[in-house]
Design an enzyme around this catalytic site. Sequence first.
Site, PDB file in Angstrom:
ATOM      1  N   GLY A 181       0.848  -1.198   0.000  1.00 17.01           N
ATOM      2  CA  GLY A 181       0.000   0.000   0.000  1.00 17.01           C
ATOM      3  C   GLY A 181       0.881   1.244   0.000  1.00 17.01           C
ATOM      4  O   GLY A 181       2.064   1.187  -0.354  1.00 17.01           O
ATOM      5  N   VAL A 182       0.288   2.371   0.433  1.00 21.78           N
ATOM      6  CA  VAL A 182       0.992   3.654   0.340  1.00 21.78           C
ATOM      7  C   VAL A 182       2.278   3.635   1.168  1.00 21.78           C
ATOM      8  O   VAL A 182       3.373   3.947   0.666  1.00 21.78           O
ATOM      9  CB  VAL A 182       0.066   4.800   0.818  1.00 21.78           C
ATOM     10  CG1 VAL A 182       0.824   6.115   0.832  1.00 21.78           C
ATOM     11  CG2 VAL A 182      -1.159   4.891  -0.083  1.00 21.78           C
ATOM     12  N   ASP A 322      -7.957   9.788  11.839  1.00 26.44           N
ATOM     13  CA  ASP A 322      -7.714   8.377  11.502  1.00 26.44           C
ATOM     14  C   ASP A 322      -8.483   7.412  12.392  1.00 26.44           C
ATOM     15  O   ASP A 322      -8.749   6.275  11.981  1.00 26.44           O
ATOM     16  CB  ASP A 322      -6.221   8.059  11.621  1.00 26.44           C
ATOM     17  CG  ASP A 322      -5.438   8.488  10.397  1.00 26.44           C
ATOM     18  OD1 ASP A 322      -6.007   9.203   9.545  1.00 26.44           O
ATOM     19  OD2 ASP A 322      -4.259   8.113  10.291  1.00 26.44           O
ATOM     20  N   HIS A 456       4.982  28.126 -19.606  1.00 33.32           N
ATOM     21  CA  HIS A 456       5.880  27.216 -20.337  1.00 33.32           C
ATOM     22  C   HIS A 456       7.323  27.555 -19.980  1.00 33.32           C
ATOM     23  O   HIS A 456       7.652  28.731 -19.868  1.00 33.32           O
ATOM     24  CB  HIS A 456       5.664  27.401 -21.841  1.00 33.32           C
ATOM     25  CG  HIS A 456       6.589  26.559 -22.664  1.00 33.32           C
ATOM     26  ND1 HIS A 456       6.425  25.196 -22.787  1.00 33.32           N
ATOM     27  CD2 HIS A 456       7.710  26.887 -23.374  1.00 33.32           C
ATOM     28  CE1 HIS A 456       7.392  24.715 -23.559  1.00 33.32           C
ATOM     29  NE2 HIS A 456       8.188  25.715 -23.912  1.00 33.32           N
TER      30      HIS A 456
END
Length: 477
Positions: A181-182, A322, A456
């Site tokens: 995973g990450v 979390d 650019h």
Amino acid sequence: MARKIVVIGAGPGGYAAAVHAAGLGAEVTIIERDKVGGTCLNRGCIPSKVMITTAGMLDGFHRAAEFGIAVEGRIRPDLRQLTARREKVIGDQAKGLHDLFDRHGITYMSGMGILSRPGVAAVRAADGATREVRWDRLILAPGTQPFEFPAFPFDGERILSSDDALRLTEVPQSVLIVGGGVIGCEFAFILASLGSRVTVLEALDRVLPLPSVDEDCSRVLQREMKKRKIGFLPKRTVENVEYADGKLHVATGPSPLARELTQKDKERLFIDVEKMLICVGRKPDTEGLGLENLAVPLDDRGWIVAGDRMETAVSGVFAVGDALGPSKIMLAHVASAEGMVAAENAMSGNRTMAYDAVPGAIFTAPEVACVGLTEAQARERGFAVRAESVLFRTVGKAQVLGEIAGEAKIVSEEANGRIIGVHIIGPHATELIAEGTLAVRMRLTVRDLAETIHAHPTLAEIIPEVAFRSLPKAPES
Ligand code: FAD
């Protein structure tokens, strides 16, 4: 009298909630048992990105000759200096947070927050002394701990958690990373750049097997891993680990989660390594918090349950970050956004958290970044979509930088060109995704991006290039 708000946990969820609530006029106390900044600052985002910066510079030095620089002598990582730099970065950030608390008149209490009874939190300091703080509203942000396999627990020496891997004092000769995973993939690139022989084992069939990561990004990353000689063992699980003769002998077998196993996938495979790094997820850090005393509901895996206003089923008790688990999104910026929503609602606001334009940033080499729906998700949800990509090798600035691997993809609605997903793998993808996030959030169309002038030469020119390619074809006359 000002409303009293107590916040438990001073990670990105907790500190954002505290500062926002104080800004709205609350009397705020934040309780932290360990160090200000939480996992993100001390054991997560920041220290891992300090390591990635060093790893990236090492990669650059190894390509010096290509860029016309003659380097004499040996180039090698110095983990002592890396540690010193990491501590300095963390220290400066921590000081900044404490200054922020002071400026907002927030009381910072060091100790374990325990919910003893409604309206009161106890704070048990390291010396055992306990004080009580009263609250009118409570915001819980206790975060997570690394998930550990009971059969082979972390020992900090040979079987490592991500916390241990961030504190390495020597570069291991060989590492098996369990979990592609990450976090596992970020460490794979870090350790490979530092000089370890790295193998990644994953239960599913691709690296970064997250629903939010487009399969094309996984495919390109897998190819780049191969170029760097990072081994990849998909559809496998660890069956047994033994330590003998100074090595871990790891037996791997087919993963019960994988589908379409070939005969080769079904065979047992043995691998000898110096260390194993376990990156298979996180578990809620709620033990001893006393959630049961307030009857705060948890789901069957122990994650705190909160709605999109971030309030739990207990009136006046909010939860963010979390500790809400994977049904919300477990990222630092999501925790902070949820913290702000909780703070506003704790101050009688009425905001809901929107999860549809959350960028994901993965600091591999090349970087991966995504926002909105993947092509597969969009089709599953019944959208008639257009998905167009452009390779970085066609962009002048990527050639100048010598970073040509990767591509950018825009997923848009066929009928009206509305952008519903942007997926980038390539140089500075984690910065470039900001434009995609704005596009998804503001419901912009591919024409909006195609007609926006980009400087650019920049990497950002890839975005209007893809957008231009996604425009409806002009009817033939
Ligand atoms: P945490 O940051 O875990 O904070 C919770 C805090 O609460 C902790 O300090 C803990 O000590 C404290 N606490 C717990 N219980 C109590 C109690 N009872 N009393 C007092 N204090 C308590 N996310 C990203 O967005 N980008 C990245 O690049 C990224 N990289 C990562 C790399 C690694 C290796 C890891 C492990 C994670 C990474 N993350 C990343 C995830 C990110 O760290 C988390 O999403 C984020 O920290 C969650 O914030 P939180 O506030 O919910 O919890």
